[in-house]
Design a protein around this motif. Structure first.
Motif, PDB file in Angstrom:
ATOM      1  N   LEU A   1       1.522  -1.817   5.659  1.00 35.24           N
ATOM      2  CA  LEU A   1       1.970  -0.339   5.516  1.00 35.24           C
ATOM      3  C   LEU A   1       0.681   0.200   4.651  1.00 35.24           C
ATOM      4  O   LEU A   1      -0.134  -0.454   3.345  1.00 35.24           O
ATOM      5  CB  LEU A   1       2.951  -0.128   4.579  1.00 35.24           C
ATOM      6  N   THR A   2       0.388   1.357   4.829  1.00 32.13           N
ATOM      7  CA  THR A   2      -0.704   2.210   3.889  1.00 32.13           C
ATOM      8  C   THR A   2      -0.131   3.441   3.261  1.00 32.13           C
ATOM      9  O   THR A   2       1.008   3.674   3.449  1.00 32.13           O
ATOM     10  CB  THR A   2      -1.816   2.831   4.847  1.00 32.13           C
ATOM     11  N   ILE A   3      -0.686   3.953   1.985  1.00 34.31           N
ATOM     12  CA  ILE A   3      -0.073   5.015   1.293  1.00 34.31           C
ATOM     13  C   ILE A   3       0.247   6.002   2.220  1.00 34.31           C
ATOM     14  O   ILE A   3       1.276   6.680   2.103  1.00 34.31           O
ATOM     15  CB  ILE A   3      -1.221   5.451   0.194  1.00 34.31           C
ATOM     16  N   SER A   4      -0.543   6.288   3.531  1.00 34.57           N
ATOM     17  CA  SER A   4      -0.117   7.566   4.169  1.00 34.57           C
ATOM     18  C   SER A   4       1.194   7.421   5.043  1.00 34.57           C
ATOM     19  O   SER A   4       1.520   8.329   5.550  1.00 34.57           O
ATOM     20  CB  SER A   4      -1.369   7.778   5.239  1.00 34.57           C
ATOM     21  N   ASP A   5       1.616   5.994   5.022  1.00 35.64           N
ATOM     22  CA  ASP A   5       2.784   5.642   5.853  1.00 35.64           C
ATOM     23  C   ASP A   5       4.148   6.184   4.977  1.00 35.64           C
ATOM     24  O   ASP A   5       5.128   6.505   5.774  1.00 35.64           O
ATOM     25  CB  ASP A   5       2.980   4.260   6.110  1.00 35.64           C
ATOM     26  N   ILE A   6       4.000   6.360   3.692  1.00 35.81           N
ATOM     27  CA  ILE A   6       5.009   6.487   2.974  1.00 35.81           C
ATOM     28  C   ILE A   6       5.901   7.852   3.062  1.00 35.81           C
ATOM     29  O   ILE A   6       6.927   7.937   2.999  1.00 35.81           O
ATOM     30  CB  ILE A   6       4.837   5.973   1.418  1.00 35.81           C
ATOM     31  N   PRO A   7       5.138   8.908   3.053  1.00 41.46           N
ATOM     32  CA  PRO A   7       5.779  10.087   3.226  1.00 41.46           C
ATOM     33  C   PRO A   7       6.503  10.100   4.418  1.00 41.46           C
ATOM     34  O   PRO A   7       7.875  10.822   4.514  1.00 41.46           O
ATOM     35  CB  PRO A   7       4.689  11.112   3.428  1.00 41.46           C
ATOM     36  N   GLY A   8       6.150   9.760   5.532  1.00 39.02           N
ATOM     37  CA  GLY A   8       6.795   9.777   6.742  1.00 39.02           C
ATOM     38  C   GLY A   8       8.016   8.702   6.763  1.00 39.02           C
ATOM     39  O   GLY A   8       9.357   9.178   7.320  1.00 39.02           O
ATOM     40  N   ILE A   9       8.179   7.577   6.087  1.00 36.02           N
ATOM     41  CA  ILE A   9       9.303   6.798   5.719  1.00 36.02           C
ATOM     42  C   ILE A   9      10.317   7.571   5.037  1.00 36.02           C
ATOM     43  O   ILE A   9      11.411   7.552   5.278  1.00 36.02           O
ATOM     44  CB  ILE A   9       8.807   5.510   5.043  1.00 36.02           C
ATOM     45  N   TYR A  10       9.888   8.259   3.881  1.00 38.98           N
ATOM     46  CA  TYR A  10      10.966   8.792   3.144  1.00 38.98           C
ATOM     47  C   TYR A  10      11.397  10.306   3.785  1.00 38.98           C
ATOM     48  O   TYR A  10      12.683  10.623   3.739  1.00 38.98           O
ATOM     49  CB  TYR A  10      10.398   9.416   1.869  1.00 38.98           C
ATOM     50  N   LEU A  11      10.602  11.026   4.416  1.00 35.38           N
ATOM     51  CA  LEU A  11      11.040  12.079   5.196  1.00 35.38           C
ATOM     52  C   LEU A  11      12.116  11.632   6.394  1.00 35.38           C
ATOM     53  O   LEU A  11      13.181  12.107   6.578  1.00 35.38           O
ATOM     54  CB  LEU A  11       9.821  12.735   6.005  1.00 35.38           C
TER      55      LEU A  11
END
Length: 649
Positions: free
Chosen positions: A39-49
Motif C-alpha cells: 500500500l501507499t499513503i495515497s491508498d489510505i484515504p480511500g480505505i477509510y472512506l
C-alpha cells in the motif's frame, strides 16, 4: 454529559460507539498489514472512506430494529421498568456481539489476512471443531472474560455519558420519531441497493480491498452469497461455442469424444501394457511449495519430502485451484475448474458424480476416504460417501444416519496417540491407512485411498519429542512434524508386501496463506506434488505449469489406462500439452498461462494482466481476446455441466 433529551439519543450513541470501534480496528489492521501490503499513503484515504460507508451500514442494520421499537413504544412506557430492562439487556447483548466480532477479526486476520468470508460462515456452522481450535490456540476463558469486561465498560460509558437517561426521560413526539425512523430506514434501503462488498474489491490491491471492508458486513455478505450463479454474474460465450472450444482444448491423440456436443465425455485409449498398482493419495493440509528446500526454503523443515521428490515424478510448477481444503478436494476428486461460490463438496446435488474414485471403482478398486477428524465437517463424509468411497474417520457427532451410501468406519480411541481440535495426528491416520491396506491386500482387493491430513493446521500441535520444535509453537513446527510423519509412514509401508505395487502421491490441498498485495496472489497458490514409487518410471521433474486437476490424467497416462473421462484435466506429459492453471477465490476466477493472467469476476467483468513469475509481479495489460474465450469456456462449461447434471456418472 448528554443534556438534550431525545428518545433516539441512545441509538445514536450506540451508532457512534460502533463507528469509533470500527475505526480503531481498521487502523490496527492497517498498521499490522502495512509492511507487507504494498500500500501507499495515497491508498489510505480511500480505505477509510469506503470503510466508513460500510461501518454506517453495519450501524444501521444493528439499530433498525431498535428504531422501530422506539417508534411504537407508548410514551407512558418510555421511562418504565420494562423499557429500562429491555433496553439495557438489548444494548449489552448488541455491544457484546460487536466486541466479540472485533476480537474475532484480529484472530481471523492473523490466520487469513482477510475480513470475514466463507471461511467464517463455515466456522459458525462447525462449532465443535472451531471452539475446540480456539480453546487450544488461545486462552478461551480469558477471551470470554475480556469480552464481557470490555462490554460492561462500554455500556457503563454510554450510561455515564447520559445516553440512557436522555432516552428514558425524553418526550419525543410521534411525528419526530416517525421522521427519524423513516430516514434511517431509507438510508438502509439505499445502502442495500447501492453498496455491496464488490465496491471494496475495485482496488487491485488485496489488502486495500480487505481493509476497506467491515467484518460484520462481510460475514453477512458471504452468508447470503454462498453460491454464485455463473450464468447470472459472469461473462459467457454462446453455449455451443463454449463446449466446442473445450472439446478442442481437451482433444488428445488418444481421445474420442461422444456425439453429444454439450458433453465432455470421451474415451481415452492406450495401447501399451496396462499397469494396475494400488494408489494412495496423501493430501497434505495447507502445504505451500515454499516450505520445501527445493523451492528456496532454508529452514530445513521438509527433509523427507525433499528427499522423496528426488525419487518421484515431481511437479514443480503446479497450482492449487483455491484456498480451502474443500476446493482442493474438489479439484483432486473431480478434476474440474472451480465454480464461483462454495466448493462442489459443500453443495447439493453432489452425489453420484463422475469422480476419480469412480474411474478406479470401475477398474475393480475399492476407494476409501481417510480423514483424521470427523468427516461431518465441511460435508466431506456425505460427498465422498455418496460418491462411492468408503469412509474411515474419527466419529465425534452422534449421527446414527449420516445419509452415506457406503461403509463408514470409526478410528477407535486405542488407535490414537494424539488428538487436537481438528483430529488425530498424521502418524495416527497413516497407521489407519496401513492397517486398511494390510486387510485389503490379504483379501486380494486393489485399493485407491484419498487421505486427508490435519496436523499442519492451527493450533499447530502434535505429539511431543518427535521433532526439535515444541508442539504448538509455530507453523514451522507443524510443517516439520508433517514431514516427519510422512517419513515414518514410508518406512512402515516399505516393510509391507503390498508396497512394491503401490503408488503414493503427496500433494497439497492448498497453500498455508493466500494473502498478498494482489487480489489473487498467484505465488500463494503454488503447491508441491509428487508421484512416488511409480513402477517402471524413472524419477523426473515436470516443470510445465499445471493445475491440481491435471494430476490424474497424467497418472493414468503413466499407468497406460484406457478409460472413459469427463475430467477437465490434461496429461501434462503429452507433447502437445499447453501449460495453464486455474486459481480462484470464491468470487474471482483466474486463468493463468505463462506470462499472462485473466481474472473473471461478477458483473460480467474480465481483466487481463501480465505476470512475471520470477519477480512475482502482476501488471494490467490489454485484453487478450483468445485467452479470454478459453478462460470463459472452462468456467462456463464446468458450471453448466454441474448445474445440468452433466458431471454425473
Amino acid at each position: 454529559m448528554i443534556t438534550k433529551k431525545n428518545r433516539y439519543a441512545l441509538l445514536f450513541g450506540f451508532g457512534a460507539l460502533l463507528l469509533i470501534l470500527s475505526f480503531l480496528v481498521r487502523t490496527t489492521l492497517l498498521i499490522w498489514a502495512y509492511p507487507q501490503s504494498g500500500l501507499t499513503i495515497s491508498d489510505i484515504p480511500g480505505i477509510y472512506l469506503k470503510g466508513l460507508v460500510y461501518d454506517i451500514g453495519v450501524a444501521l442494520f444493528f439499530t433498525l430494529g431498535y428504531s422501530i421499537y422506539l417508534l411504537i413504544l407508548p410514551a407512558r412506557l418510555n421511562n418504565s421498568v420494562f423499557n429500562k430492562v429491555f433496553t439495557y439487556t438489548a444494548v449489552f447483548l448488541a455491544t457484546m456481539i460487536l466486541v466479540f466480532s472485533f476480537f474475532a477479526e484480529f484472530t481471523f486476520w492473523g490466520e487469513y489476512s482477510a475480513r470475514f468470508d466463507f471461511i467464517a460462515v463455515d466456522y459458525l456452522i462447525y462449532t465443535y471443531e472451531v471452539i475446540s481450535n480456539i480453546n487450544q490456540s488461545y486462552p478461551l476463558p480469558l477471551l470470554i472474560g475480556g469480552v464481557i469486561i470490555v462490554t460492561a465498560l462500554l455500556v457503563w460509558g454510554l450510561n455515564r455519558l447520559g445516553f440512557f437517561r436522555s432516552s428514558f426521560q425524553s418526550k419525543t413526539p410521534f411525528g419526530t420519531r416517525l421522521l427519524i425512523t423513516v430516514c434511517l430506514l431509507g438510508i438502509a434501503v439505499l445502502h442495500i441497493f447501492y453498496i455491496n462488498n464488490m465496491w471494496a474489491e475495485k482496488s487491485s490491491n488485496r489488502y486495500a480491498q480487505e481493509l476497506s471492508k467491515a467484518g460484520v458486513y462481510s460475514f453477512v455478505s458471504a452468508y447470503l452469497n454462498n453460491e454464485l450463479a455463473y450464468d447470472k454474474y459472469y461473462l459467457q460465450e454462446n453455449e455451443q461455442a463454449a463446449f466446442s472450444l473445450m472439446r478442442s482444448e481437451l482433444t488428445e491423440a488418444n481421445s474420442t469424444f461422444s456425439q453429444n456436443n454439450n458433453s465432455l465425455l470421451r474415451q481415452i485409449t492406450d495401447t501399451a501394457t496396462r499397469i494396475a498398482p494400488n494408489v494412495i493419495m496423501v493430501t497434505i493440509e495447507s502445504f505451500s511449495a515454499d516450505f520445501m528446500e527445493r523451492f528456496g526454503n532454508t529452514q530445513r523443515i521438509t527433509p523427507v519430502l525433499d528427499s522423496i521428490a528426488k525419487q518421484s515424478v515431481f511437479f514443480t510448477n503446479m497450482y492449487a485451484t483455491g484456498t480451502r481444503t474443500v476446493r482442493g478436494m474438489e479439484a483432486l476428486s473431480l478434476a474440474v475448474p472451480p465454480t464461483p461460490g462454495q466448493s462442489i463438496v459443500r453443495r447439493k446435488k453432489n452425489e453420484s458424480l463422475f469422480t476419480v474414485g469412480y474411474i478406479f471403482k470401475r477398474a475393480g478398486y475399492e476407494p476409501t476416504f481417510f480423514y483424521g477428524g470427523d468427516g461431518y465437517f465441511d460435508n466431506m463424509n456425505k460427498y465422498f460417501g455418496n460418491n462411492g468411497y468408503d469412509i474411515m474417520d474419527r466419529l465425534r457427532h452422534n449421527l446414527v444416519d449420516d445419509h452415506i451410501t457406503t461403509v463408514r468406519k470409526n478410528i477407535p480411541d486405542e488407535a490414537v496417540q494424539f488428538e487436537n481440535a481438528w483430529g488425530i495426528c498424521d502418524e495416527d491416520i497413516y497407521e489407519a491407512v496401513i492397517k486398511s491396506a494390510d486387510q485389503k491386500y490379504a483379501d486380494g482387493k486393489p485399493f485407491y485411498d484419498f487421505v486427508m491430513t490435519t496436523s499442519n493446521h492451527r493450533p499447530f500441535t502434535y505429539p511431543e519429542k518427535k521433532i526439535d520444535i515444541p508442539s504448538g509453537s509455530s507453523r514451522e513446527g507443524a510443517v516439520k512434524y508433517t514431514d516427519y510423519a510422512i517419513g515414518e509412514f514410508i518406512k512402515k509401508a516399505a516393510t509391507k508386501p503390498w508396497f512394491k505395487n503401490t503408488v503414493i502421491i503427496f500433494v497439497a490441498d492448498h497453500c498455508a496463506s493466500s494473502a498478498g498485495k494482489n487480489e489473487i496472489e498467484i505465488s500463494k497458490y503454488h503447491i508441491p506434488c509428487m508421484i512416488y514409487n511409480l513402477p517402471s518410471t524413472a524419477p523426473q521433474e515436470v516443470d510445465k505449469m499445471c493445475s491440481q486437476i491435471d494430476l490424474y490424467p497424467t497418472l493414468l497416462n503413466l499407468l497406460h489406462w484406457s478409460y472413459d473421462s469427463k475430467l477437465f484435466g490434461k496429461n501434462v506429459l503429452a507433447a502437445d500439452y499447453q501449460p495453464r492453471a486455474m486459481v480462484s477465490t470464491y468470487q474471482k476466477l483466474g486463468y493463468l498461462v505463462p506470462g499472462k493472467f485473466i481474472i473473471l469476476s461478477p458483473q460480467q467483468k474480465a481483466e487481463c494482466y501480465t505476470w512475471d513469475a520470477q519477480k512475482n509481479e502482476q501488471h494490467p495489460a490489454p485484453m487478450d481476446s483468445s485467452l479470454l474465450k478459453i478462460s470463459v469456456a472452462n468456467y462456463q462449461t464446468a458450471y453448466t455441466l454441474y448445474k445440468n447434471d452433466g458431471m454425473k456418472q
